[in-house]
Scaffold this motif. Structure first.
Motif, PDB file in Angstrom:
ATOM      1  N   GLY A  25      21.539 -54.295  -6.277  1.00  0.00           N
ATOM      2  CA  GLY A  25      21.008 -55.848  -6.088  1.00  0.00           C
ATOM      3  C   GLY A  25      21.549 -56.787  -6.985  1.00  0.00           C
ATOM      4  O   GLY A  25      21.683 -57.975  -7.050  1.00  0.00           O
ATOM      5  N   MET A  26      21.536 -56.298  -8.462  1.00  0.00           N
ATOM      6  CA  MET A  26      22.187 -57.063  -9.744  1.00  0.00           C
ATOM      7  C   MET A  26      23.629 -57.476  -9.147  1.00  0.00           C
ATOM      8  O   MET A  26      24.148 -58.640  -9.388  1.00  0.00           O
ATOM      9  CB  MET A  26      22.005 -56.470 -10.697  1.00  0.00           C
ATOM     10  N   SER A  27      24.586 -56.611  -8.698  1.00  0.00           N
ATOM     11  CA  SER A  27      25.821 -56.842  -8.429  1.00  0.00           C
ATOM     12  C   SER A  27      25.915 -57.968  -7.203  1.00  0.00           C
ATOM     13  O   SER A  27      26.820 -58.791  -7.360  1.00  0.00           O
ATOM     14  CB  SER A  27      26.559 -55.639  -8.126  1.00  0.00           C
ATOM     15  N   ALA A  28      25.018 -57.965  -6.378  1.00  0.00           N
ATOM     16  CA  ALA A  28      24.958 -58.552  -5.095  1.00  0.00           C
ATOM     17  C   ALA A  28      24.360 -60.117  -5.760  1.00  0.00           C
ATOM     18  O   ALA A  28      25.177 -60.938  -5.150  1.00  0.00           O
ATOM     19  CB  ALA A  28      24.060 -58.059  -4.147  1.00  0.00           C
ATOM     20  N   ALA A  29      23.616 -60.110  -6.585  1.00  0.00           N
ATOM     21  CA  ALA A  29      23.178 -61.268  -7.241  1.00  0.00           C
ATOM     22  C   ALA A  29      24.345 -62.110  -7.763  1.00  0.00           C
ATOM     23  O   ALA A  29      24.293 -63.420  -7.750  1.00  0.00           O
ATOM     24  CB  ALA A  29      21.886 -61.142  -8.008  1.00  0.00           C
ATOM     25  N   CYS A  30      25.005 -61.169  -8.539  1.00  0.00           N
ATOM     26  CA  CYS A  30      26.399 -61.893  -8.978  1.00  0.00           C
ATOM     27  C   CYS A  30      27.223 -62.404  -8.051  1.00  0.00           C
ATOM     28  O   CYS A  30      27.709 -63.704  -8.396  1.00  0.00           O
ATOM     29  CB  CYS A  30      26.860 -61.063  -9.970  1.00  0.00           C
TER      30      CYS A  30
ATOM     31  N   VAL B 171      24.141 -68.916  -3.879  1.00  0.00           N
ATOM     32  CA  VAL B 171      25.050 -69.707  -2.904  1.00  0.00           C
ATOM     33  C   VAL B 171      25.407 -68.923  -1.491  1.00  0.00           C
ATOM     34  O   VAL B 171      25.733 -69.708  -0.506  1.00  0.00           O
ATOM     35  CB  VAL B 171      26.188 -70.428  -3.420  1.00  0.00           C
ATOM     36  N   ALA B 172      24.828 -67.683  -1.308  1.00  0.00           N
ATOM     37  CA  ALA B 172      24.729 -67.259  -0.132  1.00  0.00           C
ATOM     38  C   ALA B 172      23.647 -66.285   0.088  1.00  0.00           C
ATOM     39  O   ALA B 172      22.642 -66.309  -0.814  1.00  0.00           O
ATOM     40  CB  ALA B 172      26.032 -65.929  -0.443  1.00  0.00           C
ATOM     41  N   THR B 173      23.236 -65.975   1.303  1.00  0.00           N
ATOM     42  CA  THR B 173      22.086 -65.328   1.628  1.00  0.00           C
ATOM     43  C   THR B 173      21.826 -63.916   0.753  1.00  0.00           C
ATOM     44  O   THR B 173      22.791 -62.963   0.904  1.00  0.00           O
ATOM     45  CB  THR B 173      21.993 -64.823   3.062  1.00  0.00           C
TER      46      THR B 173
ATOM     47  N   ASP C  77      11.043 -56.321  -2.190  1.00  0.00           N
ATOM     48  CA  ASP C  77      10.050 -57.032  -1.220  1.00  0.00           C
ATOM     49  C   ASP C  77      10.720 -57.364   0.071  1.00  0.00           C
ATOM     50  O   ASP C  77      11.933 -57.412   0.224  1.00  0.00           O
ATOM     51  CB  ASP C  77       9.418 -58.423  -1.743  1.00  0.00           C
ATOM     52  N   ARG C  78       9.890 -57.618   1.054  1.00  0.00           N
ATOM     53  CA  ARG C  78      10.527 -58.105   2.206  1.00  0.00           C
ATOM     54  C   ARG C  78      10.832 -59.726   2.065  1.00  0.00           C
ATOM     55  O   ARG C  78       9.941 -60.508   2.676  1.00  0.00           O
ATOM     56  CB  ARG C  78       9.568 -57.848   3.433  1.00  0.00           C
ATOM     57  N   LYS C  79      11.817 -60.157   1.580  1.00  0.00           N
ATOM     58  CA  LYS C  79      11.989 -61.449   1.431  1.00  0.00           C
ATOM     59  C   LYS C  79      13.726 -61.581   1.149  1.00  0.00           C
ATOM     60  O   LYS C  79      14.429 -60.808   0.621  1.00  0.00           O
ATOM     61  CB  LYS C  79      11.172 -61.958   0.145  1.00  0.00           C
ATOM     62  N   ILE C  80      13.986 -62.891   1.128  1.00  0.00           N
ATOM     63  CA  ILE C  80      15.259 -63.461   0.698  1.00  0.00           C
ATOM     64  C   ILE C  80      14.962 -64.120  -0.713  1.00  0.00           C
ATOM     65  O   ILE C  80      14.162 -64.972  -0.710  1.00  0.00           O
ATOM     66  CB  ILE C  80      15.753 -64.394   1.930  1.00  0.00           C
ATOM     67  N   LEU C  81      16.018 -63.844  -1.356  1.00  0.00           N
ATOM     68  CA  LEU C  81      15.769 -64.575  -2.854  1.00  0.00           C
ATOM     69  C   LEU C  81      16.568 -66.009  -2.855  1.00  0.00           C
ATOM     70  O   LEU C  81      17.599 -65.934  -2.499  1.00  0.00           O
ATOM     71  CB  LEU C  81      16.435 -63.556  -3.867  1.00  0.00           C
ATOM     72  N   MET C  82      15.880 -66.830  -2.715  1.00  0.00           N
ATOM     73  CA  MET C  82      16.116 -68.310  -2.639  1.00  0.00           C
ATOM     74  C   MET C  82      16.377 -69.089  -3.929  1.00  0.00           C
ATOM     75  O   MET C  82      17.346 -70.018  -3.805  1.00  0.00           O
ATOM     76  CB  MET C  82      15.109 -69.166  -1.898  1.00  0.00           C
TER      77      MET C  82
ATOM     78  N   ASP D 107      13.532 -66.568  -8.325  1.00  0.00           N
ATOM     79  CA  ASP D 107      13.323 -65.530  -7.464  1.00  0.00           C
ATOM     80  C   ASP D 107      14.280 -64.375  -8.249  1.00  0.00           C
ATOM     81  O   ASP D 107      13.861 -63.050  -8.092  1.00  0.00           O
ATOM     82  CB  ASP D 107      13.829 -65.587  -6.037  1.00  0.00           C
ATOM     83  N   VAL D 108      15.566 -64.663  -8.435  1.00  0.00           N
ATOM     84  CA  VAL D 108      16.446 -63.718  -8.799  1.00  0.00           C
ATOM     85  C   VAL D 108      16.168 -62.738 -10.128  1.00  0.00           C
ATOM     86  O   VAL D 108      16.114 -62.072 -10.461  1.00  0.00           O
ATOM     87  CB  VAL D 108      17.929 -64.258  -8.926  1.00  0.00           C
ATOM     88  N   ARG D 109      15.703 -63.911 -11.109  1.00  0.00           N
ATOM     89  CA  ARG D 109      15.038 -63.576 -12.402  1.00  0.00           C
ATOM     90  C   ARG D 109      14.047 -62.510 -12.269  1.00  0.00           C
ATOM     91  O   ARG D 109      13.987 -61.663 -13.076  1.00  0.00           O
ATOM     92  CB  ARG D 109      14.929 -64.899 -13.391  1.00  0.00           C
ATOM     93  N   ASP D 110      13.077 -62.682 -11.608  1.00  0.00           N
ATOM     94  CA  ASP D 110      12.200 -61.916 -11.333  1.00  0.00           C
ATOM     95  C   ASP D 110      12.334 -60.479 -10.860  1.00  0.00           C
ATOM     96  O   ASP D 110      11.947 -59.766 -11.255  1.00  0.00           O
ATOM     97  CB  ASP D 110      11.125 -62.855 -10.287  1.00  0.00           C
ATOM     98  N   SER D 111      13.439 -60.538  -9.865  1.00  0.00           N
ATOM     99  CA  SER D 111      13.900 -59.235  -9.320  1.00  0.00           C
ATOM    100  C   SER D 111      14.723 -58.420 -10.628  1.00  0.00           C
ATOM    101  O   SER D 111      14.352 -57.334 -10.555  1.00  0.00           O
ATOM    102  CB  SER D 111      14.845 -59.448  -8.180  1.00  0.00           C
ATOM    103  N   PHE D 112      15.085 -59.168 -11.486  1.00  0.00           N
ATOM    104  CA  PHE D 112      15.783 -58.524 -12.515  1.00  0.00           C
ATOM    105  C   PHE D 112      14.646 -57.972 -13.507  1.00  0.00           C
ATOM    106  O   PHE D 112      14.786 -56.779 -14.118  1.00  0.00           O
ATOM    107  CB  PHE D 112      16.772 -59.449 -13.297  1.00  0.00           C
TER     108      PHE D 112
END
Length: 320
Positions: A93-98, A225-227, A233-238, A242-247
């Protein structure tokens, strides 16, 4: 029809990405860059034995897995493939966020390197481990998850197997409690993974989360910049928040592959490319075709499948 990229989690002990590194100049350049950012050598990242100290071993292992997955992405990008949707488990998920532009590559790898300074747990802390549990579909008693056993936590859900008869779970916890659970259940339904001494995605990694929290608070994040699909969670990180919280939550919160592939399907994904080798080929059931891309010979297979299925690769270019 959209193209999705899915990144697995986990840290193996074997070399990863050697064939890709040998075959592509761009991959070699990426490894040299990551080596500069992390203070490691290319050999340490690529194929040397991992260190013995647990937190250092985990740190180097995460760097190894992440750079390989990003290298696979980069080779596909050179061939014109652009995913519309990205998601990953844990480290993935971190790689994807990057790659979705939410955190820079240097920031990601410097964070993974910083983790090697995590203090060891106090002497006398019970030994920890990880196990896979194979729960028959339709059995909702929770017994395979150890729900009534102190020291056992459901750390991950991977969904049904390809035959649709079993779902695979990841359990974390105290090794003795995992052993006891295995003894209570039919033989082979709870299998401890060798060489795993950290109860990842459970409260037992709270000291790691606490150590990393100030560092992650100080990291620069941006809106994807991409979905980007969450595995927590059942969610899209917008948003960047959101991303910081997931990390921040990743060390102690359970992960769920089903969240990712169901959200991808809802977003129109009709082909998933699985980056790297951390999700076994042919074991799990997905709601769309998947191609595992781990070695150079898989690149052509991925390209062929994309064009045979008429998948849209005109999505905005993700971060490089």
């Amino acid at each position: 029809m959209a193209l999705g990229y899915l990144f697995g989690g986990g840290v193996g002990s074997e070399p990863r990405g050697v064939e890709m590194h040998r075959a592509y100049t761009g991959v070699q350049n990426l490894y040299r860059q990551v080596a500069e950012w992390t203070g490691l050598t290319v050999g340490q990242i690529l194929e040397d034995d991992l260190p013995e100290a647990p937190e250092v071993r985990q740190s180097v292992g995460t760097i190894r897995e992440s750079v390989h997955a990003i290298a696979v992405h980069d080779v596909l990008a050179e061939q014109g493939l652009r995913p519309s949707v990205l998601g990953g488990l844990s480290l993935g998920g971190m790689s994807a966020a990057c790659l979705a532009g939410a955190v820079g590559r240097r920031a990601l790898f410097e964070m993974l390197a910083h983790a090697r300074d995590t203090p060891d747990q106090p002497a006398g802390t019970p030994e920890q481990g990880i196990a896979l549990a194979f729960e028959p579909i339709g059995d909702d008693t929770g017994r395979y998850r150890g729900v009534d056993m102190p020291g056992v936590y459901t750390a991950g859900q991977f969904g049904p197997t390809a035959d649709g008869e079993t779902r695979i779970l990841m359990l974390s916890g105290e090794r003795a409690a995992l052993d006891e659970l295995g003894e209570r259940l039919p033989e082979g339904t709870v299998v401890q993974l060798p060489g795993r001494s950290m109860a990842i995605h459970s409260p037992l990694r709270g000291h790691f989360r606490t150590f990393m929290a100030p560092y992650i608070d100080a990291m620069p994040f941006a809106d994807p910049v991409a979905t980007l699909i969450s595995c927590l969670d059942r969610k899209i990180l917008m948003t960047a928040a959101d991303v910081r919280d997931s990390f921040q939550r990743n060390p102690t919160d359970p992960i769920n592959l089903v969240y990712i592939y169901e959200a991808m399907k809802d977003e129109g994904v009709r082909l998933g490319l699985i980056m790297g080798g951390s999700i076994p080929d042919g074991v799990l059931r997905f709601p769309f075709p998947v191609v595992h891309v781990d070695r150079p010979e898989h690149i052509g297979q991925a390209l062929t499948t994309v064009f045979e299925l008429g998948i849209d690769v005109s999505a905005p270019r993700v971060a490089r």
